[in-house]
Scaffold this motif. Structure first.
Motif, PDB file in Angstrom:
ATOM      1  N   PHE A  79      51.319  18.358  55.345  1.00 60.32           N
ATOM      2  CA  PHE A  79      52.382  17.891  54.469  1.00 60.32           C
ATOM      3  C   PHE A  79      52.399  18.762  53.226  1.00 60.32           C
ATOM      4  O   PHE A  79      51.386  19.315  52.814  1.00 60.32           O
ATOM      5  N   ILE A  80      53.581  18.897  52.671  1.00 63.33           N
ATOM      6  CA  ILE A  80      53.811  19.806  51.554  1.00 63.33           C
ATOM      7  C   ILE A  80      53.935  19.000  50.275  1.00 63.33           C
ATOM      8  O   ILE A  80      54.742  18.068  50.198  1.00 63.33           O
ATOM      9  N   GLU A  81      53.128  19.358  49.294  1.00 67.90           N
ATOM     10  CA  GLU A  81      53.144  18.703  47.978  1.00 67.90           C
ATOM     11  C   GLU A  81      53.851  19.611  46.978  1.00 67.90           C
ATOM     12  O   GLU A  81      53.474  20.773  46.815  1.00 67.90           O
ATOM     13  N   ASN A  82      54.866  19.074  46.325  1.00 67.48           N
ATOM     14  CA  ASN A  82      55.545  19.794  45.245  1.00 67.48           C
ATOM     15  C   ASN A  82      54.750  19.606  43.958  1.00 67.48           C
ATOM     16  O   ASN A  82      54.377  18.489  43.626  1.00 67.48           O
ATOM     17  N   LYS A  83      54.495  20.714  43.263  1.00 64.06           N
ATOM     18  CA  LYS A  83      53.661  20.690  42.068  1.00 64.06           C
ATOM     19  C   LYS A  83      54.466  21.136  40.845  1.00 64.06           C
ATOM     20  O   LYS A  83      55.507  21.759  40.977  1.00 64.06           O
ATOM     21  N   PHE A  84      53.932  20.856  39.674  1.00 63.71           N
ATOM     22  CA  PHE A  84      54.426  21.471  38.446  1.00 63.71           C
ATOM     23  C   PHE A  84      53.636  22.751  38.161  1.00 63.71           C
ATOM     24  O   PHE A  84      54.133  23.665  37.523  1.00 63.71           O
ATOM     25  N   LEU A  85      52.401  22.783  38.660  1.00 63.61           N
ATOM     26  CA  LEU A  85      51.552  23.958  38.471  1.00 63.61           C
ATOM     27  C   LEU A  85      52.148  25.175  39.164  1.00 63.61           C
ATOM     28  O   LEU A  85      52.954  25.055  40.086  1.00 63.61           O
ATOM     29  N   ARG A  86      51.691  26.348  38.743  1.00 66.68           N
ATOM     30  CA  ARG A  86      52.073  27.607  39.394  1.00 66.68           C
ATOM     31  C   ARG A  86      53.578  27.741  39.560  1.00 66.68           C
ATOM     32  O   ARG A  86      54.081  27.932  40.666  1.00 66.68           O
ATOM     33  N   ASN A  87      54.278  27.592  38.444  1.00 71.08           N
ATOM     34  CA  ASN A  87      55.739  27.731  38.446  1.00 71.08           C
ATOM     35  C   ASN A  87      56.402  26.780  39.435  1.00 71.08           C
ATOM     36  O   ASN A  87      57.243  27.165  40.243  1.00 71.08           O
ATOM     37  N   CYS A  88      56.003  25.517  39.360  1.00 70.08           N
ATOM     38  CA  CYS A  88      56.539  24.490  40.266  1.00 70.08           C
ATOM     39  C   CYS A  88      56.296  24.884  41.730  1.00 70.08           C
ATOM     40  O   CYS A  88      57.183  24.788  42.580  1.00 70.08           O
ATOM     41  N   GLY A  89      55.062  25.290  41.993  1.00 71.23           N
ATOM     42  CA  GLY A  89      54.692  25.728  43.339  1.00 71.23           C
ATOM     43  C   GLY A  89      54.504  24.574  44.304  1.00 71.23           C
ATOM     44  O   GLY A  89      54.719  23.399  43.977  1.00 71.23           O
ATOM     45  N   LYS A  90      54.108  24.928  45.504  1.00 77.40           N
ATOM     46  CA  LYS A  90      53.882  23.959  46.576  1.00 77.40           C
ATOM     47  C   LYS A  90      52.506  24.216  47.184  1.00 77.40           C
ATOM     48  O   LYS A  90      52.056  25.353  47.273  1.00 77.40           O
ATOM     49  N   VAL A  91      51.881  23.121  47.644  1.00 81.92           N
ATOM     50  CA  VAL A  91      50.593  23.192  48.311  1.00 81.92           C
ATOM     51  C   VAL A  91      50.716  22.497  49.660  1.00 81.92           C
ATOM     52  O   VAL A  91      51.269  21.400  49.749  1.00 81.92           O
ATOM     53  N   GLY A  92      50.177  23.119  50.693  1.00 81.43           N
ATOM     54  CA  GLY A  92      50.118  22.492  52.009  1.00 81.43           C
ATOM     55  C   GLY A  92      48.791  21.785  52.183  1.00 81.43           C
ATOM     56  O   GLY A  92      47.748  22.319  51.819  1.00 81.43           O
ATOM     57  N   HIS A  93      48.836  20.569  52.715  1.00 85.83           N
ATOM     58  CA  HIS A  93      47.635  19.786  52.985  1.00 85.83           C
ATOM     59  C   HIS A  93      47.527  19.586  54.494  1.00 85.83           C
ATOM     60  O   HIS A  93      48.383  18.924  55.087  1.00 85.83           O
ATOM     61  N   ILE A  94      46.501  20.158  55.090  1.00 84.89           N
ATOM     62  CA  ILE A  94      46.282  19.999  56.527  1.00 84.89           C
ATOM     63  C   ILE A  94      45.391  18.785  56.749  1.00 84.89           C
ATOM     64  O   ILE A  94      44.384  18.610  56.065  1.00 84.89           O
ATOM     65  N   GLU A  95      45.792  17.964  57.704  1.00 88.28           N
ATOM     66  CA  GLU A  95      45.083  16.725  58.003  1.00 88.28           C
ATOM     67  C   GLU A  95      45.019  16.502  59.510  1.00 88.28           C
ATOM     68  O   GLU A  95      45.797  17.087  60.270  1.00 88.28           O
ATOM     69  N   ASP A  96      44.129  15.619  59.917  1.00 87.16           N
ATOM     70  CA  ASP A  96      44.103  15.029  61.267  1.00 87.16           C
ATOM     71  C   ASP A  96      44.095  16.059  62.395  1.00 87.16           C
ATOM     72  O   ASP A  96      44.813  15.917  63.385  1.00 87.16           O
TER      73      ASP A  96
END
Length: 157
Positions: A79-96
């Motif tokens: 799932f993709i998390e929208n952030k304010f960090l890193r110029n409103c960057g995105k982080v992918g979270h791998i699970e399961d």
């Protein structure tokens, strides 16, 4: 000769997105090999499937189906998390991430991780992260991940 065998294996075990019909192909039973996963009714599965599907590319569950048996033998999600960090960057979270015990050693876990990582990259993520047991650390290192800091958890149930 081995290259053609590997090529046929690659085509035999394709990574694809979860389908609603995958419940009847052992998807929930596969998740039980990872952690606690109670019975899920057809209605609950359908409701959750549609809820996740409504998030589009922001929550992707992938599977590998063994065409010969019709069973789901590997899965993982990102799932993709929208952030304010890193110029409103995105982080992918791998699970399961789980591969059926009878299908381990066939590089299916690497295929799942590559699919999920490529998806996160295509979504513009600046990194992709995951939590794993110490025993699985070496596997994820082979997939290009490195250990950073520690995981903490607080369960509510």
């Amino acid at each position: 000769m081995q290259a053609s065998n590997s090529s046929s294996e690659d085509q035999k075990f394709l990574v694809r997105r979860l389908l609603i019909s995958d419940k009847s192909k052992g998807f929930i039973e596969l998740l039980r090999q990872l952690t606690v996963c109670d019975s899920v009714s057809d209605n609950d599965f359908e409701d959750r499937f549609h809820e996740i599907s409504s998030l589009g590319d922001y929550h992707v569950i992938c599977v590998i189906e063994d065409e010969s048996s019709g069973k789901i033998i590997a899965t993982g999600s990102v799932f993709i998390e929208n952030k304010f960090l890193r110029n409103c960057g995105k982080v992918g979270h791998i699970e399961d991430v789980v591969v059926d015990t009878n299908a381990r050693g066939m590089q299916l876990g690497k295929k799942v991780i590559a699919f999920l990582t490529d998806h996160a990259r295509s979504m513009g993520c600046y990194k992709v992260i995951l939590d794993c047991s110490l025993e699985n650390g070496a596997f994820y290192e082979k997939c290009g991940f490195k250990q950073k800091e520690i995981q903490m958890v607080k369960y509510f149930v």
